[in-house]
Write a protein that holds these residues in place. Sequence first.
Motif, PDB file in Angstrom:
ATOM      1  N   MET A   1     -23.369  -4.330  16.044  1.00 23.00           N
ATOM      2  CA  MET A   1     -23.646  -3.703  15.960  1.00 23.00           C
ATOM      3  C   MET A   1     -24.472  -3.113  14.321  1.00 23.00           C
ATOM      4  SD  MET A   1     -21.691  -1.787  18.002  1.00 23.00           S
ATOM      5  CE  MET A   1     -21.631  -0.126  17.354  1.00 23.00           C
ATOM      6  N   ALA A   2     -25.553  -2.422  14.978  1.00 20.84           N
ATOM      7  CA  ALA A   2     -26.551  -2.054  13.603  1.00 20.84           C
ATOM      8  C   ALA A   2     -26.980  -0.328  13.330  1.00 20.84           C
ATOM      9  CB  ALA A   2     -27.765  -2.388  13.578  1.00 20.84           C
ATOM     10  N   SER A   3     -26.168   0.325  12.063  1.00 25.45           N
ATOM     11  CA  SER A   3     -25.934   1.068  12.044  1.00 25.45           C
ATOM     12  C   SER A   3     -25.697   1.908  10.327  1.00 25.45           C
ATOM     13  CB  SER A   3     -24.606   2.121  12.348  1.00 25.45           C
ATOM     14  OG  SER A   3     -25.045   3.507  12.734  1.00 25.45           O
ATOM     15  N   GLU A   4     -26.253   2.986  10.760  1.00 26.27           N
ATOM     16  CA  GLU A   4     -25.999   3.325   8.807  1.00 26.27           C
ATOM     17  C   GLU A   4     -25.356   4.519   8.543  1.00 26.27           C
ATOM     18  OE1 GLU A   4     -28.925   1.940   5.566  1.00 26.27           O
ATOM     19  OE2 GLU A   4     -28.282   0.294   6.010  1.00 26.27           O
ATOM     20  N   PRO A   5     -24.676   5.364   7.765  1.00 28.81           N
ATOM     21  CA  PRO A   5     -24.399   6.670   8.095  1.00 28.81           C
ATOM     22  C   PRO A   5     -26.311   7.473   8.314  1.00 28.81           C
ATOM     23  CG  PRO A   5     -22.840   5.809   6.832  1.00 28.81           C
ATOM     24  CD  PRO A   5     -23.932   4.425   6.578  1.00 28.81           C
ATOM     25  N   GLY A   6     -26.499   8.551   8.819  1.00 30.08           N
ATOM     26  CA  GLY A   6     -27.688   9.255   8.990  1.00 30.08           C
ATOM     27  C   GLY A   6     -28.885   8.323   9.698  1.00 30.08           C
ATOM     28  N   SER A   7     -28.733   7.625   9.758  1.00 29.59           N
ATOM     29  CA  SER A   7     -29.018   6.437  10.615  1.00 29.59           C
ATOM     30  C   SER A   7     -29.651   5.980  12.070  1.00 29.59           C
ATOM     31  CB  SER A   7     -29.715   5.414  10.043  1.00 29.59           C
ATOM     32  OG  SER A   7     -29.935   5.275   8.257  1.00 29.59           O
TER      33      SER A   7
ATOM     34  N   PHE B   1     -22.725   5.802  11.418  1.00 22.72           N
ATOM     35  CA  PHE B   1     -21.633   5.023  10.888  1.00 22.72           C
ATOM     36  C   PHE B   1     -21.517   3.853   9.758  1.00 22.72           C
ATOM     37  CE2 PHE B   1     -20.988   3.238  14.919  1.00 22.72           C
ATOM     38  CZ  PHE B   1     -20.954   2.462  14.996  1.00 22.72           C
ATOM     39  N   ASP B   2     -20.499   3.977   9.388  1.00 19.72           N
ATOM     40  CA  ASP B   2     -20.334   2.348   8.348  1.00 19.72           C
ATOM     41  C   ASP B   2     -20.101   1.329   8.798  1.00 19.72           C
ATOM     42  OD1 ASP B   2     -19.868   0.435   6.179  1.00 19.72           O
ATOM     43  OD2 ASP B   2     -20.128   1.725   4.683  1.00 19.72           O
ATOM     44  N   CYS B   3     -20.774   0.127   9.757  1.00 24.46           N
ATOM     45  CA  CYS B   3     -20.228  -0.466  10.488  1.00 24.46           C
ATOM     46  C   CYS B   3     -19.329  -1.571   9.430  1.00 24.46           C
ATOM     47  CB  CYS B   3     -21.383  -1.781  10.736  1.00 24.46           C
ATOM     48  SG  CYS B   3     -22.845  -1.017  12.080  1.00 24.46           S
ATOM     49  N   HIS B   4     -19.234  -1.334   8.581  1.00 27.76           N
ATOM     50  CA  HIS B   4     -18.317  -2.537   8.195  1.00 27.76           C
ATOM     51  C   HIS B   4     -16.667  -0.984   7.826  1.00 27.76           C
ATOM     52  CE1 HIS B   4     -16.226  -5.379   5.145  1.00 27.76           C
ATOM     53  NE2 HIS B   4     -16.327  -4.219   4.171  1.00 27.76           N
TER      54      HIS B   4
ATOM     55  N   VAL C   1     -21.997   9.709  23.357  1.00 27.56           N
ATOM     56  CA  VAL C   1     -22.054  11.535  23.523  1.00 27.56           C
ATOM     57  C   VAL C   1     -20.366  12.533  22.614  1.00 27.56           C
ATOM     58  CG1 VAL C   1     -20.648  12.917  25.570  1.00 27.56           C
ATOM     59  CG2 VAL C   1     -22.366  11.243  25.806  1.00 27.56           C
ATOM     60  N   LYS C   2     -19.611  10.957  22.645  1.00 29.33           N
ATOM     61  CA  LYS C   2     -17.929  11.315  21.647  1.00 29.33           C
ATOM     62  C   LYS C   2     -18.464  11.591  20.117  1.00 29.33           C
ATOM     63  CE  LYS C   2     -15.162   9.186  24.683  1.00 29.33           C
ATOM     64  NZ  LYS C   2     -14.477   7.996  24.704  1.00 29.33           N
ATOM     65  N   HIS C   3     -19.520  10.720  19.785  1.00 31.21           N
ATOM     66  CA  HIS C   3     -19.608  10.728  18.377  1.00 31.21           C
ATOM     67  C   HIS C   3     -20.225  11.085  17.741  1.00 31.21           C
ATOM     68  CE1 HIS C   3     -14.558   9.657  19.177  1.00 31.21           C
ATOM     69  NE2 HIS C   3     -15.509   7.874  19.781  1.00 31.21           N
ATOM     70  N   ALA C   4     -21.340  10.466  18.192  1.00 30.24           N
ATOM     71  CA  ALA C   4     -22.748  10.257  17.166  1.00 30.24           C
ATOM     72  C   ALA C   4     -23.124  11.736  17.570  1.00 30.24           C
ATOM     73  CB  ALA C   4     -23.763   9.564  18.111  1.00 30.24           C
ATOM     74  N   ARG C   5     -23.737  12.708  17.846  1.00 34.21           N
ATOM     75  CA  ARG C   5     -23.865  14.042  17.931  1.00 34.21           C
ATOM     76  C   ARG C   5     -25.544  13.638  18.265  1.00 34.21           C
ATOM     77  NH1 ARG C   5     -19.896  15.630  13.408  1.00 34.21           N
ATOM     78  NH2 ARG C   5     -21.779  15.221  11.814  1.00 34.21           N
ATOM     79  N   ALA C   6     -26.323  12.740  18.686  1.00 36.53           N
ATOM     80  CA  ALA C   6     -27.046  12.693  18.989  1.00 36.53           C
ATOM     81  C   ALA C   6     -28.438  13.626  19.823  1.00 36.53           C
ATOM     82  CB  ALA C   6     -27.460  10.530  19.711  1.00 36.53           C
TER      83      ALA C   6
END
Length: 123
Positions: free
Chosen positions: A98-104, A65-68, A35-40
Motif C-alpha cells: 500500500m502507498a498512500s498519504e492523506p490527501g494524495s 490515508f496514513d498507511c502506518h 468506492v466506500k472510503h476514497a471519495r475518488a
Amino acid sequence: GLETRLIDRGPEVHPDEDVRAMLFRNVRELLANVVKHARASRVTVHLEHLPNCLKIAVEDDGVGFDCHLASLGARPKSGFGLLSIQERMADLGGALEMASEPGSGCTATLTLPLVVAGLFEKK
C-alpha cells in the motif's frame, strides 16, 4: 460517477482457476474500498506481466490515508479487508503493498511470482 480505466501491459498470463478467483476477489475488494472510503473521481487498474511476476495495481485519486495507522488497526475492519488480502497473497508467495498519504490518493499493488509451481496453466 467514478471514472474507471484498465491498463493491460505485457503478454497474457494464465493463472489457474483458483488463483484467478483469488485475484478477482482481491481486486474487487480493493475497488470496493475505493468506492466506500476514497471519495475518488478516478480509479485505474494496471495489469502488468513482468519477467518474474504478475503485478496488479489499483490506483485512485481519492482522499488517501496514513498507511502506518491503517497497519496498526486504526481504521475499522469489515468484509474481506486488507489484512485478508495480504494473507491470501502471502499464502501464494505474493504480496500486497500500500502507498498512500492523506490527501494524495492510494495505490494498492498485488504481486504474484510466476515461478510458483502449479499456479499457472500451461497454454
